[in-house]
Scaffold this motif. Structure first.
Motif, PDB file in Angstrom:
ATOM      1  N   GLY A 109       0.799  -1.218   0.000  1.00  0.00           N
ATOM      2  CA  GLY A 109       0.000   0.000   0.000  1.00  0.00           C
ATOM      3  C   GLY A 109       0.829   1.264   0.000  1.00  0.00           C
ATOM      4  N   HIS A 110       2.100   1.141   0.364  1.00  0.00           N
ATOM      5  CA  HIS A 110       2.951   2.331   0.434  1.00  0.00           C
ATOM      6  C   HIS A 110       4.076   2.287  -0.591  1.00  0.00           C
ATOM      7  CE1 HIS A 110       0.638   3.744   3.787  1.00  0.00           C
ATOM      8  NE2 HIS A 110       0.674   2.517   4.263  1.00  0.00           N
ATOM      9  N   VAL A 111       3.821   1.569  -1.676  1.00  0.00           N
ATOM     10  CA  VAL A 111       4.687   1.613  -2.855  1.00  0.00           C
ATOM     11  C   VAL A 111       4.208   2.758  -3.753  1.00  0.00           C
ATOM     12  CG1 VAL A 111       5.427   0.389  -4.929  1.00  0.00           C
ATOM     13  CG2 VAL A 111       5.174  -0.855  -2.759  1.00  0.00           C
ATOM     14  N   ARG A 112       5.139   3.531  -4.252  1.00  0.00           N
ATOM     15  CA  ARG A 112       4.777   4.688  -5.071  1.00  0.00           C
ATOM     16  C   ARG A 112       4.333   4.247  -6.459  1.00  0.00           C
ATOM     17  NH1 ARG A 112       7.643  10.542  -5.163  1.00  0.00           N
ATOM     18  NH2 ARG A 112       6.494  11.459  -6.913  1.00  0.00           N
ATOM     19  N   ILE A 113       3.272   4.887  -6.968  1.00  0.00           N
ATOM     20  CA  ILE A 113       2.790   4.616  -8.330  1.00  0.00           C
ATOM     21  C   ILE A 113       2.757   5.924  -9.114  1.00  0.00           C
ATOM     22  CG2 ILE A 113       1.425   2.623  -7.594  1.00  0.00           C
ATOM     23  CD1 ILE A 113      -1.066   4.424  -7.865  1.00  0.00           C
ATOM     24  N   ARG A 114       2.697   5.810 -10.423  1.00  0.00           N
ATOM     25  CA  ARG A 114       2.782   6.995 -11.283  1.00  0.00           C
ATOM     26  C   ARG A 114       1.610   7.950 -11.078  1.00  0.00           C
ATOM     27  NH1 ARG A 114       3.620   4.740 -17.222  1.00  0.00           N
ATOM     28  NH2 ARG A 114       1.942   3.396 -16.468  1.00  0.00           N
ATOM     29  N   ARG A 115       0.409   7.419 -10.912  1.00  0.00           N
ATOM     30  CA  ARG A 115      -0.767   8.291 -10.778  1.00  0.00           C
ATOM     31  C   ARG A 115      -0.801   9.006  -9.427  1.00  0.00           C
ATOM     32  NH1 ARG A 115      -6.592   8.177 -10.379  1.00  0.00           N
ATOM     33  NH2 ARG A 115      -6.579   6.207  -9.239  1.00  0.00           N
ATOM     34  N   GLY A 116       0.115   8.649  -8.539  1.00  0.00           N
ATOM     35  CA  GLY A 116       0.115   9.258  -7.213  1.00  0.00           C
ATOM     36  C   GLY A 116       0.953  10.514  -7.084  1.00  0.00           C
TER      37      GLY A 116
ATOM     38  N   CYS B 234       1.728   7.167  -2.676  1.00  0.00           N
ATOM     39  CA  CYS B 234       1.489   5.771  -2.295  1.00  0.00           C
ATOM     40  C   CYS B 234       0.240   5.210  -2.979  1.00  0.00           C
ATOM     41  CB  CYS B 234       1.307   5.653  -0.781  1.00  0.00           C
ATOM     42  SG  CYS B 234       2.771   6.055   0.179  1.00  0.00           S
ATOM     43  N   LEU B 235       0.314   3.939  -3.297  1.00  0.00           N
ATOM     44  CA  LEU B 235      -0.839   3.238  -3.875  1.00  0.00           C
ATOM     45  C   LEU B 235      -2.084   3.443  -3.017  1.00  0.00           C
ATOM     46  CD1 LEU B 235      -2.141   1.100  -5.795  1.00  0.00           C
ATOM     47  CD2 LEU B 235      -1.217  -0.657  -4.260  1.00  0.00           C
ATOM     48  N   GLU B 236      -1.947   3.321  -1.709  1.00  0.00           N
ATOM     49  CA  GLU B 236      -3.092   3.434  -0.797  1.00  0.00           C
ATOM     50  C   GLU B 236      -3.711   4.829  -0.832  1.00  0.00           C
ATOM     51  OE1 GLU B 236      -3.286   3.027   3.953  1.00  0.00           O
ATOM     52  OE2 GLU B 236      -2.807   1.138   2.919  1.00  0.00           O
ATOM     53  N   ALA B 237      -2.895   5.855  -1.099  1.00  0.00           N
ATOM     54  CA  ALA B 237      -3.394   7.230  -1.139  1.00  0.00           C
ATOM     55  C   ALA B 237      -4.223   7.506  -2.376  1.00  0.00           C
ATOM     56  CB  ALA B 237      -2.227   8.204  -1.068  1.00  0.00           C
ATOM     57  N   VAL B 238      -4.178   6.578  -3.336  1.00  0.00           N
ATOM     58  CA  VAL B 238      -4.874   6.779  -4.608  1.00  0.00           C
ATOM     59  C   VAL B 238      -5.993   5.765  -4.817  1.00  0.00           C
ATOM     60  CG1 VAL B 238      -4.575   6.790  -7.123  1.00  0.00           C
ATOM     61  CG2 VAL B 238      -2.795   7.756  -5.654  1.00  0.00           C
ATOM     62  N   ALA B 239      -5.749   4.513  -4.434  1.00  0.00           N
ATOM     63  CA  ALA B 239      -6.639   3.435  -4.863  1.00  0.00           C
ATOM     64  C   ALA B 239      -7.393   2.728  -3.745  1.00  0.00           C
ATOM     65  CB  ALA B 239      -5.826   2.401  -5.647  1.00  0.00           C
ATOM     66  N   ALA B 240      -7.208   3.095  -2.480  1.00  0.00           N
ATOM     67  CA  ALA B 240      -7.949   2.453  -1.395  1.00  0.00           C
ATOM     68  C   ALA B 240      -9.422   2.846  -1.461  1.00  0.00           C
ATOM     69  CB  ALA B 240      -7.356   2.830  -0.044  1.00  0.00           C
ATOM     70  N   GLY B 241     -10.258   2.086  -0.777  1.00  0.00           N
ATOM     71  CA  GLY B 241     -11.707   2.313  -0.827  1.00  0.00           C
ATOM     72  C   GLY B 241     -12.127   3.746  -0.544  1.00  0.00           C
ATOM     73  N   PRO B 242     -11.649   4.387   0.539  1.00  0.00           N
ATOM     74  CA  PRO B 242     -12.057   5.762   0.817  1.00  0.00           C
ATOM     75  C   PRO B 242     -11.669   6.740  -0.283  1.00  0.00           C
ATOM     76  CG  PRO B 242     -11.115   4.756   2.772  1.00  0.00           C
ATOM     77  CD  PRO B 242     -10.852   3.812   1.638  1.00  0.00           C
ATOM     78  N   LYS B 243     -10.536   6.477  -0.975  1.00  0.00           N
ATOM     79  CA  LYS B 243     -10.109   7.358  -2.063  1.00  0.00           C
ATOM     80  C   LYS B 243     -11.018   7.195  -3.281  1.00  0.00           C
ATOM     81  CE  LYS B 243      -6.879   8.678   0.600  1.00  0.00           C
ATOM     82  NZ  LYS B 243      -7.025  10.000   1.283  1.00  0.00           N
ATOM     83  N   ILE B 244     -11.474   5.974  -3.510  1.00  0.00           N
ATOM     84  CA  ILE B 244     -12.439   5.753  -4.601  1.00  0.00           C
ATOM     85  C   ILE B 244     -13.734   6.497  -4.294  1.00  0.00           C
ATOM     86  CG2 ILE B 244     -13.746   4.021  -5.896  1.00  0.00           C
ATOM     87  CD1 ILE B 244     -11.577   1.980  -5.162  1.00  0.00           C
ATOM     88  N   ALA B 245     -14.192   6.395  -3.041  1.00  0.00           N
ATOM     89  CA  ALA B 245     -15.426   7.087  -2.645  1.00  0.00           C
ATOM     90  C   ALA B 245     -15.284   8.595  -2.798  1.00  0.00           C
ATOM     91  CB  ALA B 245     -15.781   6.722  -1.212  1.00  0.00           C
TER      92      ALA B 245
ATOM     93  N   VAL C 193     -13.427   1.985 -10.014  1.00  0.00           N
ATOM     94  CA  VAL C 193     -12.929   0.719  -9.473  1.00  0.00           C
ATOM     95  C   VAL C 193     -11.951   0.066 -10.451  1.00  0.00           C
ATOM     96  CG1 VAL C 193     -13.620  -1.657  -8.931  1.00  0.00           C
ATOM     97  CG2 VAL C 193     -14.830   0.265  -7.901  1.00  0.00           C
ATOM     98  N   ARG C 194     -12.263   0.141 -11.729  1.00  0.00           N
ATOM     99  CA  ARG C 194     -11.344  -0.445 -12.712  1.00  0.00           C
ATOM    100  C   ARG C 194     -10.004   0.284 -12.696  1.00  0.00           C
ATOM    101  NH1 ARG C 194     -13.114  -2.876 -18.467  1.00  0.00           N
ATOM    102  NH2 ARG C 194     -14.524  -3.846 -16.975  1.00  0.00           N
ATOM    103  N   GLN C 195     -10.042   1.622 -12.510  1.00  0.00           N
ATOM    104  CA  GLN C 195      -8.793   2.371 -12.435  1.00  0.00           C
ATOM    105  C   GLN C 195      -8.012   1.992 -11.176  1.00  0.00           C
ATOM    106  OE1 GLN C 195      -7.237   4.480 -14.700  1.00  0.00           O
ATOM    107  NE2 GLN C 195      -5.602   4.136 -13.206  1.00  0.00           N
ATOM    108  N   ALA C 196      -8.713   1.770 -10.076  1.00  0.00           N
ATOM    109  CA  ALA C 196      -8.039   1.304  -8.861  1.00  0.00           C
ATOM    110  C   ALA C 196      -7.377  -0.037  -9.114  1.00  0.00           C
ATOM    111  CB  ALA C 196      -9.039   1.200  -7.706  1.00  0.00           C
ATOM    112  N   GLY C 197      -8.029  -0.886  -9.907  1.00  0.00           N
ATOM    113  CA  GLY C 197      -7.437  -2.161 -10.279  1.00  0.00           C
ATOM    114  C   GLY C 197      -6.171  -1.977 -11.097  1.00  0.00           C
TER     115      GLY C 197
END
Length: 404
Positions: free
Chosen positions: A246-253, A265-276, A307-311
């Motif tokens: 969850g704390h690996v850096r991704i490009r969209r972050g 971090c992945l979690e800062a972009v794609a976790a459930g609360p961020k999707i909401a 959700v697909r983008q989070a995937g």
């Protein structure tokens, strides 16, 4: 631990000869006659009987019927008594507390849950867990004295040797809190604490077909994490943080800061609360993981796209993980996994596109068989392994002798 590929008789010939070692022969649920046990252990009948007497006195094994006979009276067989003692399994999530009782097999006996807030602090939450446990015990006409061990999962890094959370980002007030010591003020039981995703991975492995020895379990909910099974064994790493994807850096972050203090971090972009949050910015009412899943399952296009983008974001990290670990299977659990194929489509799109052909040729990516109870199952399993280990049984045997 003895090499599981070694013949059991050889394990005993190399010095394993206590009551706890004899108990390991019963851990797969098999029943044995004394003749079989003597052949497996190489022990003298009198020595073997002493070990069996200890296990019988502890209430862990007992006689069953139906022993095969070659003529005359059927031989008496002994087996583990699954309901001799109970395991208290606890799954603590970002917003939930699940508590269950299992027997030693482990089979789920009873369970309950309630919503929690980490703002209440560790003592209040653990007291709530104990209240639920007492209610479950009463429903089974059992008491705290029947609990031999406690297994607990928490949503953050854990020092597995001490059972203390280690700087858990979403658990304020829990850093270095001595969970085992707190429980042992109230129950005379061993306590084992681990990261919740590790327990989900262990629980999932128990449900998989034989041969699934290398896989990654991913939890996508309020946070994102993974449990790594390699060579059939859970990999915790040097400090217990293996799998903290969850704390690996991704490009969209880029430019987005995480509660851990880092950027992207992945979690800062794609976790459930961020999707909401992303959906609310589009004028769509979504305030929880459950809301997100409900929108996806109702066919809401914006939610499906989110959700697909989070995937895809998750797939970016998993593609690197596949190259590093070469798993045969990726299993996705957690509340957002209920979005099903829409989430998996995003993950597969990136993993199969970026992964090396050899590493992805037979790679399967699917949702969990039972993620909602997986952490409870895993918690029970690690608690049983600790409580019925040879060392623990020898301590119980010494206490039994001292008391007699």
């Amino acid at each position: 631990m003895a090499n599981p590929s070694s013949p059991r008789s050889l394990q005993f010939a190399r010095g394993a000869s206590g009551a706890g070692d004899v108990l390991q022969l019963f851990m797969d649920g098999a029943a044995h006659s004394r003749t079989d046990l003597a052949a497996l252990t190489g022990m003298a009948r009198s020595t073997l009987q002493e070990r069996l007497d200890v296990l019988i006195s502890l209430g862990l094994i007992g006689a069953i019927t139906d022993g095969a006979s070659t003529g005359g009276r059927p031989p008496q067989r002994l087996a583990l008594l699954p309901d001799a003692r109970l395991i208290l399994a606890i799954d603590l999530g970002a917003s939930h507390l699940r508590v269950a009782l299992t027997d030693l097999s482990p089979t789920l006996v009873a369970q309950s849950q309630l919503p929690i807030s980490f703002a209440d602090g560790p003592v209040a939450i653990l007291e709530s867990a104990l209240v639920l446990a007492d209610e479950l015990l009463a429903s089974q006409q059992r008491t705290r004295e029947d609990v031999i061990a406690i297994g607990m999962g928490v949503p953050g890094p854990v020092n597995f040797e001490t059972g203390r959370p280690a700087n858990p980002p979403i658990m304020p007030g829990w850093d270095s809190f001595d969970i085992p010591a707190w429980f042992q003020q109230h129950l005379d039981a061993l306590v084992v604490v681990d990261n919740d995703v590790n327990l989900m991975a262990i629980g999932e492995k128990d449900q998989l077909e034989t041969g699934s020895e290398d896989f990654i379990f991913v939890k996508l909910a309020t946070g994102i994490g993974s449990g790594i099974i390699s060579g059939g064994l859970l990999q915790r790493g040097a400090q217990g943080t293996a799998g903290d994807i969850g704390h690996v850096r991704i490009r969209r972050g880029d430019g987005i800061f995480c509660h851990c203090g880092n950027e992207g971090c992945l979690e800062a972009v794609a976790a459930g609360p961020k999707i909401a949050t992303a959906l609310r910015e589009q004028g769509i009412e979504a305030h929880s993981n459950t809301d997100v899943v409900a929108l996806v399952n109702s066919g809401n296009i914006q939610a499906i796209h989110a959700v697909r983008q989070a995937g895809r974001d998750l797939g970016e990290v998993l593609a690197a993980s596949v190259s590093l670990l070469n798993p045969s299977l990726i299993v996705v659990g957690g509340r957002i996994s209920a979005a099903g194929e829409h989430l998996l489509a995003g993950i597969r799109e990136v993993v199969y596109q970026r992964g090396a052909p050899l590493s992805t040729q037979h790679l399967q990516i699917r949702t969990s068989l039972s993620w909602e109870v997986g952490a409870l199952r895993g918690a029970s399993m690690i608690a049983i392994n600790r409580a019925l280990s040879p060392a623990a049984i020898e301590r119980s045997a010494l206490a039994l002798i001292s008391a007699s």
